[in-house]
Design an enzyme around this catalytic site. Structure first.
Site, short mmCIF file in Angstrom:
data_model
loop_
_atom_site.label_atom_id
_atom_site.label_comp_id
_atom_site.label_asym_id
_atom_site.label_seq_id
_atom_site.Cartn_x
_atom_site.Cartn_y
_atom_site.Cartn_z
N HIS A 5 31.08 36.75 44.53
CA HIS A 5 29.88 36.68 43.71
C HIS A 5 29.22 38.04 43.56
CE1 HIS A 5 28.78 32.13 43.60
NE2 HIS A 5 29.33 32.54 42.48
N GLU A 17 52.41 32.79 34.88
CA GLU A 17 51.87 33.36 36.11
C GLU A 17 52.82 33.20 37.29
OE1 GLU A 17 48.14 31.38 36.90
OE2 GLU A 17 48.83 29.58 35.88
N ASP A 63 47.73 36.54 38.82
CA ASP A 63 48.62 35.73 39.66
C ASP A 63 50.08 36.18 39.52
OD1 ASP A 63 46.93 34.11 41.08
OD2 ASP A 63 46.87 32.54 39.57
N CYS A 118 45.81 37.51 29.60
CA CYS A 118 44.43 37.11 29.94
C CYS A 118 44.03 37.53 31.35
CB CYS A 118 44.26 35.59 29.79
SG CYS A 118 45.39 34.61 30.79
#
Length: 950
Positions: free
Chosen positions: A575, A812, A836, A883
């Protein structure tokens, strides 16, 4: 940066009630061209959620997250109501500051306003003000503290005249950055004013950046001149310095100043009498003079029967009454700092010695010799030896995890973790439970204040912290520990530590790193129990270096000063990293414990794009970096101006640039930043926000929000639910797995509950209608898994009949890339998740504290898998997007384009820069660049090759 301006102030408004007042505020935004009609409605929606009362007669109404689509330009309007308006929460309002913000620019104003809330009489002054400039002045930050310390004093000046002394005093203030050359020129043109006692004064307000008092004392006798004071004026901030100077003169011993040592001289200028008894003693309390020991010190002072004063030896701080709790706490004395007690009259020596003895005794706290070190982490409240840590070498690059893009160069401020000392056990159970309850309530109030002042993603995450505090299981766990004999502190931290360790045990970094949020919440309550606060950062621009930074710490950052963030721990998905990106602060995380040994004040280069920091750079490297920063600022400005134009290379090749979204509420912001599509919508946010699987209608509403923001032509690529053992849902339990990353997750898990997958696909198709939708399955390993998901998709599509829809897979897993030719026969597109794909290809967890820096998507093995995917797709007329984080890496963009990638999907903030980068490239050159990268043996050599070409 958004600031308060007088032309935004509207005086002498009147309203029948708060609704009328709020309506006027919304109308002012519309008349100012800042917002559309819908934003006024959002002001009322926000008030229904919670009052925007800030304090001192001020409210700060602003729209909801979803109302940003109605904002035309970021700005504020300040409406004054002299007679006042009773707000719906019962408070009296004299000033409405209504904010229209397209992102988080309003944070600067909210932080600025917090400085006026404790000023007495501000509300009445705001009500009476008849000038817009006066309103702005009242709302401005507290005046800067005037400077007088050892550095502003120049002793032993080899001067032969008063003019030379004047020049020395003014030059010293210029060297310290308090004034500029205009001040020096103005001072030298003046005639000094006699103060008597052979002391003289020159003063000016020209070119002053910080009020200060300088003093130049001659090495040898100068006729009629014992010293010259040089005053840098600013408003009335310097008045306190003049008052202290007057007190010295009233003693009639001004001529003696030149003969005093620096400490004694500062003592006189700090208010200590020449006849005062003094004693010096160091603070040994672990957390300095916080509230608890300060209160005991004040009680000792009050028992002396005479006034006792105290000041910090460092600097020229004024001596304050040791009998005043607020004054003593206001000193901010930290462990290791020297305090000087002073008193006058009969019994003064005994009085100051009593104060010193009380401080040496710890004031009710256990103290340790200053030479010792302590781990003193909240989770282990005992002293433990630590191995010495060696700081990174000067002018040597240190590579870590890039967390937030941008470059910075500034002095380092190392925020060491606070130490919490407390008794682990206690016998008075009910007292301890009461203490804990009060500390939690105080923490909730603190978070509520921060949420009101924050907004955007900062407020959203702090709201999650507030929910953590309200978790009954957490509180019950602490109460159980107290029943077993723990103190409030010991019981609370055991509950936090157990919960955080359980979170950290999860294989998914996204969820495991939420343990940092839990510990952040825990430290807030523990700090309230122990009276511990974090150290104050410097007033000048700096790079924050810390072990790990909690979201509430990020929320408190003054973005006008923080140039960058460097942490020893943490990952790019924590975060704190998310908030750093939201605030636009460059950040590098996971750099290792060695950074905590850096010396405060040394300059550092921080590169948030490459994940690299360089402490104490040499002049040549620094100059190159400063040039790069200036060039980047120009590029960002230019890129934003043309953000809506397509990304077309110099030789006419177009690449689509889309946005990665973790929430549909951010779609409008992405469009405003130039997104041509949404290249990745992580739909799991809908499922994680509900205690049970969201139904069809709930999902349709969520997805439709993104489609509405995108309009009729921009496509939305939605990834179906990607959860599993590493990202569990409470209502969808998954058996424990040794390695959830390689277990039941993504499409594998979805196929075990085909009803959930079918509902999601139906919701996406119905929300899309006739707008372009691209659905992709995550974690597909081969064509068999794809066909299993496609069967469900085909059945739903036959019923809904969405007009513009495609079905693809996310690349991925290496097997999926290797089998791309067989998959390309059946899919409509590929989207490569480089994050990934990189960690699976290299067998490196991208959140690993030591290895994450090696998980580089520019590794030739990863690039070769991308090349295979693109070639297989293009052979069948399919398009390919990227992405992952690699898509926004400036060095990687040309390589990806050269490999044939058709679309890049990046974070919204990066869209303008990525577009501009593509416009600067040539497709043929990029193809040659990609071939060179594929021929390199390691990612390091790929990076080196690319850097050599820039």
């Amino acid at each position: 940066m958004l600031t308060l301006q007088s032309d935004a102030v509207l005086l002498d408004h009147h309203a029948s009630d708060w609704r009328d007042a709020l309506n006027q505020a919304g109308q002012a935004l519309m008349e100012g061209g800042l917002a559309r009609e819908g934003y006024r409605d959002a002001l009322f929606e926000r008030e229904q959620q919670a009052s925007t009362w800030l304090g001192n007669g001020i409210v700060i109404p602003h729209g909801t997250q979803k109302s940003r689509e109605h904002v035309l330009a970021t700005g504020v309007r300040l409406l004054q109501f002299p007679q006042g308006v009773e707000w719906h929460d019962g408070n009296r309002v004299h000033l409405i500051i209504t904010i229209a913000a397209q992102s988080d620019e309003h944070l600067d104003i909210l932080r600025q306003l917090t400085h006026v809330l404790d000023r007495e009489g501000v509300s009445e002054k705001l009500a009476r003000a008849d000038d817009a400039e006066e309103v702005v002045r009242l709302l401005s930050k507290a005046p800067v503290t005037a400077r007088l310390d050892g550095d502003t004093i120049v002793q032993g000046v080899p001067a032969r005249s008063a003019l030379e002394l004047t020049a020395a005093a003014a030059a010293r203030l210029e060297q310290l950055g308090c004034v500029d050359r205009r001040f020096v020129a103005d001072i030298l043109a003046q005639q000094a004013i006699s103060l008597g006692q052979q002391l003289w004064l020159v003063r000016s307000a020209t070119g002053v950046t910080q009020p200060a008092l300088g003093l130049a004392l001659p090495q040898a006798h100068v006729d009629g001149v014992a010293g010259i004071f040089c005053l840098a004026e600013s408003g009335n901030a310097h008045d306190v310095l003049l008052d202290r100077l007057v007190k010295v003169l009233e003693e009639g011993k001004g001529e003696e100043l030149a003969r005093l040592g620096r400490d004694a001289l500062l003592a006189r200028l700090s208010g200590e009498s020449a006849s005062a008894e003094t004693v010096r003693v160091r603070v040994r309390n672990a957390h300095g003079l916080h509230a608890r020991p300060a209160k005991q010190l004040v009680q000792v002072a009050r028992a002396q029967g005479m006034p006792v004063r105290v000041r910090l030896a460092e600097g020229g701080n004024e001596a304050v009454s040791a009998a005043s709790l607020t004054k003593v706490i206001g000193l901010g004395a930290r462990r290791g700092q020297m305090l000087i007690f002073s008193a006058e009259g009969a019994g003064a020596r005994e009085a100051v010695e009593a104060m010193a003895e009380a401080l040496r005794g710890g004031l009710g706290e256990e103290v340790t010799p200053l030479g010792e070190t302590s781990d003193a982490r909240p989770s282990r409240n005992r002293q433990t030896p630590r191995e010495p840590v060696v700081a990174p070498a000067a002018d040597t690059p240190l590579t870590a995890v890039p967390a937030s893009p941008g470059m910075a160069i500034a002095p380092v401020f190392v925020m060491r973790p606070p130490e919490f000392h407390y008794e682990e056990t206690a016998s008075d159970r009910e007292v301890q439970k009461t203490r804990l309850g009060e500390a939690i309530k105080e923490a909730e109030q603190q978070l509520e204040e921060m949420i009101r002042a924050a907004g955007g993603e900062v407020a959203e995450i702090l709201s999650m912290h507030e929910e953590m505090l309200g978790d009954p299981e957490l509180r019950e766990a602490a109460y159980e520990a107290i029943n077993e004999g723990k103190s409030a502190e010991g019981g609370w931290w055991r509950a936090i530590d157990v919960a955080a360790r359980a979170q950290e045990a999860l294989a998914d970094r996204l969820l495991a790193e939420r343990a940092a949020d839990l510990r952040d919440v825990g430290r807030r309550v523990l700090g309230n129990l122990c009276g511990v606060k974090m150290p104050d950062p410097p007033t000048h621009p700096y790079i924050l270096v810390t072990d790990d930074v909690g979201p509430s710490d990020v929320a408190r950052l003054d973005t006008s000063r923080v140039r960058g963030i460097l942490t020893a721990r943490g990952g790019a998905t924590s975060h704190s990293a998310i908030l750093a990106r939201a605030l636009g602060i460059p950040a590098v995380v996971g750099a290792g414990e060695a950074i905590m040994a850096l010396e405060n004040g040394i300059d550092m280069i921080l590169d948030g794009e490459r994940g690299r920091v360089i402490p104490a750079p040499d002049p040549e490297r620094r100059a190159r970096t400063e040039l790069s920063i200036r060039e980047r600022e120009i590029r960002e400005r230019e890129a934003f101006e043309v953000r809506f134009e397509p990304a077309v290379t110099l030789d006419g090749h177009r690449v689509e640039v889309a946005a990665n979204l973790g929430n549909t509420a951010h779609a409008a912001d992405a469009v405003e930043r130039g997104a041509e599509a949404v290249g990745l919508l992580r739909t799991e946010f809908v499922f994680m926000a509900h205690p049970q699987a969201p139904d069809l209608d709930t999902q349709i509403v969520e997805y439709r929000q993104a489609f509405d923001a995108l309009g009729p032509d921009r496509a939305l690529v939605a990834r179906t639910l990607d959860v599993g053992g590493d990202k569990p849902l409470d209502y969808w339990p998954v058996p424990a797995e040794d390695n959830p990353f390689l277990g039941l997750r993504g499409i594998r898990l979805a196929l075990t509950r085909p009803d959930v997958l079918e509902t999601q696909i139906r919701a996406l198709l119905m929300a899309a209608g006739d707008r372009p939708l691209r659905v992709m399955f995550p974690m597909v390993k081969d064509v068999e898994e794809f066909h299993a998901g496609k069967a469900i998709f085909d059945r739903v599509q036959a019923e809904v009949k969405a007009s513009d829809v495609q079905l693809g897979v996310m690349i991925e897993i290496p097997s999926c890339a290797l089998l791309a030719p067989s998959l390309a026969e059946h899919v409509d597109f590929f989207s490569i998740g480089t994050n990934d794909l990189t960690q699976y290809t290299l067998a490196i967890d991208r959140g690993h504290s030591r290895l994450s820096a090696q998980a580089d998507g520019l590794h030739p093995a990863v690039l070769r898998l991308i090349q295979m995917t693109v070639e297989a797709a293009h052979a069948k007329g399919r398009w390919v997007g990227v992405c992952g984080e690699l898509g926004s890496d400036p060095q990687a963009i040309g390589v990806l384009m050269g490999l044939g990638v058709d679309e890049l999907s990046v974070s919204s903030r990066q869209i303008p820069l990525v577009k501009q980068r593509i416009r600067s490239l040539n497709l043929e050159d990029s193809r040659a660049l990609a071939l060179r990268a594929l021929a390199c043996p390691t990612a390091v050599e790929v990076r080196a090759m690319l850097e050599s070409l820039t």
